[in-house]
Structure formats: C-alpha cells, structure tokens
Write a protein that holds these residues in place. Structure first.
Motif, PDB file in Angstrom:
ATOM      1  N   SER A 112      -4.134  58.518  13.920  1.00 47.32           N
ATOM      2  CA  SER A 112      -4.818  57.828  12.954  1.00 47.32           C
ATOM      3  C   SER A 112      -4.000  57.486  11.718  1.00 47.32           C
ATOM      4  CB  SER A 112      -6.007  58.848  12.235  1.00 47.32           C
ATOM      5  OG  SER A 112      -7.092  58.039  11.394  1.00 47.32           O
ATOM      6  N   GLY A 113      -3.513  56.221  11.922  1.00 48.85           N
ATOM      7  CA  GLY A 113      -2.560  55.699  10.868  1.00 48.85           C
ATOM      8  C   GLY A 113      -2.931  54.612   9.897  1.00 48.85           C
ATOM      9  N   CYS A 114      -2.557  54.987   8.715  1.00 52.42           N
ATOM     10  CA  CYS A 114      -2.667  53.790   7.755  1.00 52.42           C
ATOM     11  C   CYS A 114      -1.719  52.633   8.172  1.00 52.42           C
ATOM     12  CB  CYS A 114      -2.244  54.227   6.405  1.00 52.42           C
ATOM     13  SG  CYS A 114      -3.090  55.269   5.707  1.00 52.42           S
ATOM     14  N   ALA A 115      -2.348  51.178   8.032  1.00 52.04           N
ATOM     15  CA  ALA A 115      -1.430  50.203   8.703  1.00 52.04           C
ATOM     16  C   ALA A 115      -0.039  50.117   8.007  1.00 52.04           C
ATOM     17  CB  ALA A 115      -2.444  48.762   8.234  1.00 52.04           C
ATOM     18  N   VAL A 116       0.077  50.375   6.716  1.00 51.18           N
ATOM     19  CA  VAL A 116       0.975  50.215   5.931  1.00 51.18           C
ATOM     20  C   VAL A 116       2.125  51.263   6.283  1.00 51.18           C
ATOM     21  CG1 VAL A 116       2.172  50.471   3.796  1.00 51.18           C
ATOM     22  CG2 VAL A 116       0.094  49.310   3.900  1.00 51.18           C
ATOM     23  N   ALA A 117       1.660  52.374   6.775  1.00 55.32           N
ATOM     24  CA  ALA A 117       2.684  53.377   7.342  1.00 55.32           C
ATOM     25  C   ALA A 117       3.014  52.968   8.641  1.00 55.32           C
ATOM     26  CB  ALA A 117       1.887  54.640   7.661  1.00 55.32           C
ATOM     27  N   PHE A 118       2.181  52.460   9.707  1.00 60.44           N
ATOM     28  CA  PHE A 118       2.839  51.802  10.940  1.00 60.44           C
ATOM     29  C   PHE A 118       3.904  50.758  10.384  1.00 60.44           C
ATOM     30  CE2 PHE A 118      -1.041  53.544  13.145  1.00 60.44           C
ATOM     31  CZ  PHE A 118      -0.347  54.337  13.827  1.00 60.44           C
ATOM     32  N   GLY A 139      -7.389  52.941   7.698  1.00 62.41           N
ATOM     33  CA  GLY A 139      -7.356  52.018   6.433  1.00 62.41           C
ATOM     34  C   GLY A 139      -6.027  51.328   6.389  1.00 62.41           C
ATOM     35  N   TRP A 140      -5.953  50.314   5.372  1.00 60.19           N
ATOM     36  CA  TRP A 140      -4.892  49.675   5.062  1.00 60.19           C
ATOM     37  C   TRP A 140      -3.852  50.511   4.481  1.00 60.19           C
ATOM     38  CZ3 TRP A 140      -1.966  45.277   5.453  1.00 60.19           C
ATOM     39  CH2 TRP A 140      -1.291  45.168   4.241  1.00 60.19           C
ATOM     40  N   ARG A 141      -4.041  51.170   3.413  1.00 55.38           N
ATOM     41  CA  ARG A 141      -3.413  52.156   2.867  1.00 55.38           C
ATOM     42  C   ARG A 141      -4.067  53.567   2.726  1.00 55.38           C
ATOM     43  NH1 ARG A 141      -0.683  50.625  -2.630  1.00 55.38           N
ATOM     44  NH2 ARG A 141       0.406  52.661  -2.209  1.00 55.38           N
ATOM     45  N   TRP A 142      -3.538  54.375   2.088  1.00 53.91           N
ATOM     46  CA  TRP A 142      -4.311  55.620   2.177  1.00 53.91           C
ATOM     47  C   TRP A 142      -4.816  55.579   0.598  1.00 53.91           C
ATOM     48  CZ3 TRP A 142      -3.402  60.945  -0.331  1.00 53.91           C
ATOM     49  CH2 TRP A 142      -4.108  61.867   0.314  1.00 53.91           C
ATOM     50  N   GLU A 143      -6.047  55.040   0.783  1.00 50.91           N
ATOM     51  CA  GLU A 143      -6.805  54.509  -0.611  1.00 50.91           C
ATOM     52  C   GLU A 143      -8.004  54.775  -0.593  1.00 50.91           C
ATOM     53  OE1 GLU A 143      -5.885  50.248  -0.395  1.00 50.91           O
ATOM     54  OE2 GLU A 143      -7.079  50.195   1.633  1.00 50.91           O
ATOM     55  N   GLU A 153     -12.420  44.844   0.706  1.00 46.56           N
ATOM     56  CA  GLU A 153     -12.293  45.847   1.776  1.00 46.56           C
ATOM     57  C   GLU A 153     -12.142  45.099   2.905  1.00 46.56           C
ATOM     58  OE1 GLU A 153     -14.614  49.842   3.161  1.00 46.56           O
ATOM     59  OE2 GLU A 153     -15.638  48.548   1.679  1.00 46.56           O
ATOM     60  N   GLN A 154     -12.984  43.982   3.325  1.00 46.22           N
ATOM     61  CA  GLN A 154     -12.915  43.245   4.442  1.00 46.22           C
ATOM     62  C   GLN A 154     -11.645  42.794   5.000  1.00 46.22           C
ATOM     63  OE1 GLN A 154     -15.521  39.690   4.767  1.00 46.22           O
ATOM     64  NE2 GLN A 154     -16.052  40.327   6.811  1.00 46.22           N
ATOM     65  N   GLU A 155     -10.935  42.053   3.777  1.00 50.80           N
ATOM     66  CA  GLU A 155      -9.737  41.476   4.202  1.00 50.80           C
ATOM     67  C   GLU A 155      -8.745  42.562   4.427  1.00 50.80           C
ATOM     68  OE1 GLU A 155      -9.082  39.423   0.410  1.00 50.80           O
ATOM     69  OE2 GLU A 155     -10.277  37.798   0.847  1.00 50.80           O
ATOM     70  N   ARG A 156      -8.800  43.692   3.850  1.00 55.03           N
ATOM     71  CA  ARG A 156      -7.989  44.651   4.094  1.00 55.03           C
ATOM     72  C   ARG A 156      -8.104  45.418   5.470  1.00 55.03           C
ATOM     73  NH1 ARG A 156      -6.160  47.998  -1.351  1.00 55.03           N
ATOM     74  NH2 ARG A 156      -5.910  46.318  -2.637  1.00 55.03           N
ATOM     75  N   MET A 157      -9.407  45.437   5.987  1.00 50.18           N
ATOM     76  CA  MET A 157      -9.738  45.906   7.420  1.00 50.18           C
ATOM     77  C   MET A 157      -9.023  45.041   8.265  1.00 50.18           C
ATOM     78  SD  MET A 157     -13.426  46.594   8.810  1.00 50.18           S
ATOM     79  CE  MET A 157     -13.864  47.993   7.815  1.00 50.18           C
TER      80      MET A 157
END
Length: 317
Positions: A112-118, A139-143, A153-157
C-alpha cells in the motif's frame, strides 16, 4: 422490556456529508463467510510504503512528520535530519528485507504505497510487478485528505493512480487514506476503477455499503495488529510481544472461523517492521500461521474479488 418507537426515534444521525454510520453491521449472528480451500482466517499483510511521501522540509512543507523512533521532536522551524533518516531506511533497506521474507514463503501481499513514494523509488514498483504483489494506493502523499477541498483531492487521486500504474505495471484497485475526508469514498466510487477501500477499522470481515446508489466494498483495516506499537505507547519492547499479539488474535479468530470465517489485517511499515529484530516477529508469525493449515495469506484485491463473487451465498444466521 420493549422500547417504544417514540423512545427509539431521535437517535438517528443528522443528515450530512460523508459515509453514513452503521452500528449494526452483519448483526448478532454475523456472517458465515467461507474462504478458499476451507481456510478459517484470511490474512492480508499490508505493507505501508510511505518513504519520501511524508511531510519534510526538502519536500517544501516547512514542517516535519513524526516518525517516532526518537524520544524527542525537532521544532518545525528546523529540518529534522534524524526523522528523515528513519523514513529513508524503509526505502533503502526495510522494503527489501520484507521482499526477501515474502519471497521466501511465497506470500503475496498488498504493498500500500503513496504514489510519491513509488515515484521516488521506482525499483519498488518494479518488484511489486515482478513478484505479483498488489499495488494498493495509500494516497498521493502521506497526507491529511480532510484538509483538501474536493477538487484538489480528486486531482491528487487521479495523479496517484497514474503514477502507480506507471511504476507498478497495473493500476491500483484498492484505496486507503491516511485520513479520509467527507468526499473520499464518493470520489473512489466515482472514479470507477476501484474494487474496494480500506478507510474503516470497524469489522473483522468485508462488507458492502451504498455510495451514490452504487454497491461498494469496504475491507476494514486494523490498528490492533499494526507494527506502529513498536514506537508508540502501550507498545512492544521485544519481537516476541508483537508475535504473541498476532498469534493470540489469529488463534481466537481461527476458533471462530470454524463456522464464521474471519479476516485479520496485519498492517506494517517498511521503515518500522523492516528493521531486522522487528522483521523476525513477522517471520515467526508467518511460520506459525502456515503451520496451522488454516490461513489464507492473500492481498486485499484477492479477498475483495472472492467476497464480491461469493458473499451472496454466505449465511447470515
């Protein structure tokens, strides 16, 4: 003594945004879930991969996240180099110790990764694809999603989905926020490509909810079997403490699983359980659970598919 309808009325929640609370669930008799091969307990191991996606000065946040390994915190006016290093361990070393452990026992998990981490360590995404693990979206980040407006939120998803698909080879079908907002579940359903979300900790088995007139699956998470207790109060001082907690929970659910199959979510973090001594606790549990013959280790995506395809046949009394 029976309670009159007049006394019952007035206890309903007021209409408002966000999910409707359900205090009944599967009811007094539960649901007689059955898992593949007659297994009694489904165990999704969820590896939270957040490294580089947390708040930090280098990320432009001008604040520090609390990683908890040290008994002090550095004021947000200053960059927290020790805290950043704790997080870095998860991406540099911890995730690979976990990978070797899962490969050794041929266990498929949810990363289960944050997109930024990947995005910051695409080699992890390559491993997820090669090993056949589920790329879950954390999530996009751990935010804190509840601080975002709906459009943001929709854009980050959408951006998170794209990055995970690019780095892991397939889009995520499961969503889990750090903190969900009033809009999160609706956005997950509206997006159309998710099988489930895990933004709840309120049951031992999956369940369906209705969102915008659509049937949606929730696979509950659990803070009880989480490795964060190595670093917060009422925590674990020895690997055996964590192993015993997992074992006791599994044994109890296993006994209930004779008639009502249960689920036990183990949430771990690359920067915490990835440390050698702590990893030994998870290894002990994997060996113990496999030895019983009653466990189905599976990523949440596989549990979701099984529940969607079979739950109509599960008895509820």
């Amino acid at each position: 003594m029976a309670i009159s309808n007049d006394r019952v009325s007035g206890f309903e929640d007021e209409p408002g945004p966000g999910p409707v609370r359900d205090l009944y669930g599967h009811g007094r008799n539960g649901i007689q879930a059955r898992w593949p091969g007659g297994k009694k307990v489904a165990v999704p191991i969820v590896v939270n991969f957040e490294t580089g996606a947390e708040a930090s000065w280098p990320s432009g946040d001008r604040q520090n996240d609390k990683i908890f390994e040290f008994p002090y915190g550095i004021d947000d006016r200053y960059r927290d180099l020790p805290g950043e290093s704790v997080s870095e361990y998860g991406s540099r070393a911890g995730i690979w110790r976990m990978a070797r452990l899962f490969d050794e026992y041929d266990i498929k998990t949810t990363i289960s990764g944050c997109a930024v981490a990947f995005a910051r360590n695409p080699e992890v995404g390559a491993y997820v694809q090669e090993a056949g693990h589920e790329p879950g979206c954390h999530g996009w980040r751990w935010e804190y999603a509840h601080l975002l407006d709906r459009r943001e939120e929709q854009e980050r998803m959408q951006a998170a989905i794209q990055i995970i698909e690019e780095t892991c080879g397939s889009r995520p079908v499961g969503w889990q926020s750090r903190t969900a907002s009033m809009n999160t579940r609706e956005l997950v359903v509206e997006e159309g490509g998710f099988l489930y979300d895990s933004d709840a900790i309120n049951d031992d088995v999956p369940y369906f909810v209705t969102v915008s007139d659509k049937k949606h699956l929730v696979i509950p998470y659990s803070p009880v079997y989480n490795d964060h207790r190595f670093v917060i109060g009422q925590g674990y001082s020895e690997p055996e403490d964590y192993f015993k907690t997992l074992k006791h929970g599994f044994d109890y659910l296993r006994s209930e699983g004779e008639t009502h199959g249960k689920m036990m979510t183990i949430g771990v973090h690359a920067h915490w359980i990835g440390q050698a001594s702590r990893a030994s606790a998870l290894k002990m549990f994997i060996e113990y659970a496999l030895g019983t013959g009653d466990v189905w280790f599976a990523p949440r995506s596989e549990i979701a598919k099984w529940w969607i395809e079979n739950s109509d046949s599960f008895a509820t009394n």
